[in-house]
Design a protein around this motif. Sequence first.
Motif, PDB file in Angstrom:
ATOM      1  N   MET A 169      37.497   4.034  22.487  1.00  0.00           N
ATOM      2  CA  MET A 169      38.122   3.972  23.643  1.00  0.00           C
ATOM      3  C   MET A 169      39.724   4.510  23.484  1.00  0.00           C
ATOM      4  SD  MET A 169      39.354  -0.047  23.198  1.00  0.00           S
ATOM      5  CE  MET A 169      40.340   0.043  24.555  1.00  0.00           C
ATOM      6  N   GLY A 170      40.052   5.479  22.664  1.00  0.00           N
ATOM      7  CA  GLY A 170      41.289   6.228  22.575  1.00  0.00           C
ATOM      8  C   GLY A 170      41.230   7.405  23.673  1.00  0.00           C
ATOM      9  N   SER A 171      42.421   7.913  23.642  1.00  0.00           N
ATOM     10  CA  SER A 171      42.434   9.102  24.410  1.00  0.00           C
ATOM     11  C   SER A 171      41.650  10.176  24.031  1.00  0.00           C
ATOM     12  CB  SER A 171      43.992   9.637  24.251  1.00  0.00           C
ATOM     13  OG  SER A 171      44.217  10.193  22.766  1.00  0.00           O
ATOM     14  N   LEU A 172      40.927  10.364  22.871  1.00  0.00           N
ATOM     15  CA  LEU A 172      40.227  11.502  22.723  1.00  0.00           C
ATOM     16  C   LEU A 172      38.668  11.084  22.986  1.00  0.00           C
ATOM     17  CD1 LEU A 172      41.642  12.585  19.221  1.00  0.00           C
ATOM     18  CD2 LEU A 172      42.272  13.442  21.617  1.00  0.00           C
ATOM     19  N   ALA A 173      38.367   9.586  23.204  1.00  0.00           N
ATOM     20  CA  ALA A 173      36.997   9.318  23.534  1.00  0.00           C
ATOM     21  C   ALA A 173      36.174  10.094  24.522  1.00  0.00           C
ATOM     22  CB  ALA A 173      36.922   8.024  23.897  1.00  0.00           C
ATOM     23  N   PRO A 174      36.740  10.604  25.644  1.00  0.00           N
ATOM     24  CA  PRO A 174      36.174  11.493  26.651  1.00  0.00           C
ATOM     25  C   PRO A 174      35.934  12.909  25.943  1.00  0.00           C
ATOM     26  CG  PRO A 174      38.216  10.400  27.683  1.00  0.00           C
ATOM     27  CD  PRO A 174      38.019  10.034  26.342  1.00  0.00           C
ATOM     28  N   VAL A 175      36.549  13.087  25.311  1.00  0.00           N
ATOM     29  CA  VAL A 175      36.463  14.361  24.532  1.00  0.00           C
ATOM     30  C   VAL A 175      35.334  14.510  23.453  1.00  0.00           C
ATOM     31  CG1 VAL A 175      37.587  16.354  23.138  1.00  0.00           C
ATOM     32  CG2 VAL A 175      38.867  15.214  24.710  1.00  0.00           C
ATOM     33  N   PHE A 176      35.142  13.590  22.723  1.00  0.00           N
ATOM     34  CA  PHE A 176      34.275  13.158  21.926  1.00  0.00           C
ATOM     35  C   PHE A 176      32.754  13.045  22.572  1.00  0.00           C
ATOM     36  CE2 PHE A 176      37.335  11.414  18.715  1.00  0.00           C
ATOM     37  CZ  PHE A 176      37.771  12.798  18.178  1.00  0.00           C
ATOM     38  N   ASP A 177      32.821  12.074  23.361  1.00  0.00           N
ATOM     39  CA  ASP A 177      31.417  11.598  23.978  1.00  0.00           C
ATOM     40  C   ASP A 177      31.749  11.279  25.488  1.00  0.00           C
ATOM     41  OD1 ASP A 177      28.881  10.834  24.967  1.00  0.00           O
ATOM     42  OD2 ASP A 177      28.982   9.347  23.337  1.00  0.00           O
ATOM     43  N   LEU A 178      31.546  12.196  26.693  1.00  0.00           N
ATOM     44  CA  LEU A 178      32.022  12.033  27.704  1.00  0.00           C
ATOM     45  C   LEU A 178      30.990  11.004  28.491  1.00  0.00           C
ATOM     46  CD1 LEU A 178      33.855  12.781  30.392  1.00  0.00           C
ATOM     47  CD2 LEU A 178      32.451  14.634  30.761  1.00  0.00           C
ATOM     48  N   ASP A 179      29.684  11.386  28.292  1.00  0.00           N
ATOM     49  CA  ASP A 179      28.958  10.667  28.766  1.00  0.00           C
ATOM     50  C   ASP A 179      28.886   9.005  28.155  1.00  0.00           C
ATOM     51  OD1 ASP A 179      27.994  12.634  30.560  1.00  0.00           O
ATOM     52  OD2 ASP A 179      26.345  13.150  29.163  1.00  0.00           O
ATOM     53  N   GLY A 180      28.808   9.160  26.882  1.00  0.00           N
ATOM     54  CA  GLY A 180      28.955   7.793  26.351  1.00  0.00           C
ATOM     55  C   GLY A 180      29.916   6.746  26.854  1.00  0.00           C
ATOM     56  N   PHE A 181      31.467   7.640  27.322  1.00  0.00           N
ATOM     57  CA  PHE A 181      32.580   6.853  27.337  1.00  0.00           C
ATOM     58  C   PHE A 181      32.468   6.178  28.924  1.00  0.00           C
ATOM     59  CE2 PHE A 181      36.840   7.157  29.400  1.00  0.00           C
ATOM     60  CZ  PHE A 181      37.477   6.171  28.523  1.00  0.00           C
ATOM     61  N   ILE A 182      31.798   7.102  29.809  1.00  0.00           N
ATOM     62  CA  ILE A 182      31.689   6.797  31.272  1.00  0.00           C
ATOM     63  C   ILE A 182      30.612   5.753  31.310  1.00  0.00           C
ATOM     64  CG2 ILE A 182      30.962   7.492  33.498  1.00  0.00           C
ATOM     65  CD1 ILE A 182      31.972  10.333  32.723  1.00  0.00           C
ATOM     66  N   HIS A 238      46.648   8.419  26.100  1.00  0.00           N
ATOM     67  CA  HIS A 238      47.771   9.121  25.406  1.00  0.00           C
ATOM     68  C   HIS A 238      49.123   9.101  25.860  1.00  0.00           C
ATOM     69  CE1 HIS A 238      49.058  13.510  24.301  1.00  0.00           C
ATOM     70  NE2 HIS A 238      48.911  12.672  23.226  1.00  0.00           N
ATOM     71  N   LEU A 239      49.341   8.689  26.890  1.00  0.00           N
ATOM     72  CA  LEU A 239      50.574   8.526  27.478  1.00  0.00           C
ATOM     73  C   LEU A 239      51.142   7.124  26.910  1.00  0.00           C
ATOM     74  CD1 LEU A 239      53.218   8.730  29.395  1.00  0.00           C
ATOM     75  CD2 LEU A 239      51.925   7.741  31.180  1.00  0.00           C
ATOM     76  N   LEU A 240      50.155   5.955  26.867  1.00  0.00           N
ATOM     77  CA  LEU A 240      50.780   4.696  26.251  1.00  0.00           C
ATOM     78  C   LEU A 240      51.074   4.908  24.599  1.00  0.00           C
ATOM     79  CD1 LEU A 240      48.230   2.314  27.907  1.00  0.00           C
ATOM     80  CD2 LEU A 240      50.586   2.432  28.271  1.00  0.00           C
ATOM     81  N   PHE A 241      50.252   5.820  24.211  1.00  0.00           N
ATOM     82  CA  PHE A 241      50.345   6.131  22.632  1.00  0.00           C
ATOM     83  C   PHE A 241      51.971   6.685  22.401  1.00  0.00           C
ATOM     84  CE2 PHE A 241      50.655   9.994  19.674  1.00  0.00           C
ATOM     85  CZ  PHE A 241      50.761   9.221  18.408  1.00  0.00           C
ATOM     86  N   LEU A 242      52.218   7.699  23.369  1.00  0.00           N
ATOM     87  CA  LEU A 242      53.505   8.333  23.228  1.00  0.00           C
ATOM     88  C   LEU A 242      54.672   7.260  23.467  1.00  0.00           C
ATOM     89  CD1 LEU A 242      52.904  11.899  24.770  1.00  0.00           C
ATOM     90  CD2 LEU A 242      52.914  11.461  22.269  1.00  0.00           C
ATOM     91  N   VAL A 243      54.393   6.634  24.512  1.00  0.00           N
ATOM     92  CA  VAL A 243      55.599   5.510  25.064  1.00  0.00           C
ATOM     93  C   VAL A 243      55.745   4.592  23.964  1.00  0.00           C
ATOM     94  CG1 VAL A 243      56.256   3.928  26.590  1.00  0.00           C
ATOM     95  CG2 VAL A 243      55.359   6.127  27.586  1.00  0.00           C
TER      96      VAL A 243
END
Length: 199
Positions: free
Chosen positions: A66-79, A108-113
């Motif tokens: 569920m992190g910012s990279l989750a859609p990159v790793f598995d887009l279908d699974g994330f959706i 990712h924004l929440l991580f940076l903030v």
Amino acid sequence: MQLLVPAKPQAPRFNQANILNQNYFTKRQYPEDSISHNKMPTIFPTWPHVLFGILEPISLYDSPVMGSLAPVFDLDGFINGQTPHLAGPSIQHPSSVALAYQLGNLYHLLFLVGVAVLHTSTEPEVLRNYLIALTIADVGHVYATYVAMGLDAFLDVGSWNALTWGNIGATGFLFVNRILYFLGLFGQARAPKVTHKNE
């Protein structure tokens, strides 16, 4: 008659050790345990710092679930994983793809903030207001998951997948710990002490 030549003024000598512990423009000196040294200050007690300042930002950034990279790793699974009780489409709608990547960008924004606020602020009020904002967002996050899943699936804990546990379980855990912090069970953030000394 002997001429007296004035002595050439010498530039002030700076001690390297003093430079690290003194600001020559403001004449401010810092004690050894203050914020002057090259390490990120933390004014949180231990457990809130570990949870909110380390574990939560890490989970927001590089969690494959569920992190910012989750859609990159598995887009279908994330959706499709947002509603585990429903079968997902074979081809994702472009709007769903856009929303998934936008959600990842928000993580990712929440991580940076979070890193910027929790690891650099020395004002207890700033940290408290930041946690209040996150507490409100926790409620909205769980409610959004509830609306998408429906009451029956929301209460059927046995059918939850990893993403659901993140959306509900992890968010609820953070929410409870924020409330306990506000109640003072973990102690309170304290501003670092800075001493002033004029030369």
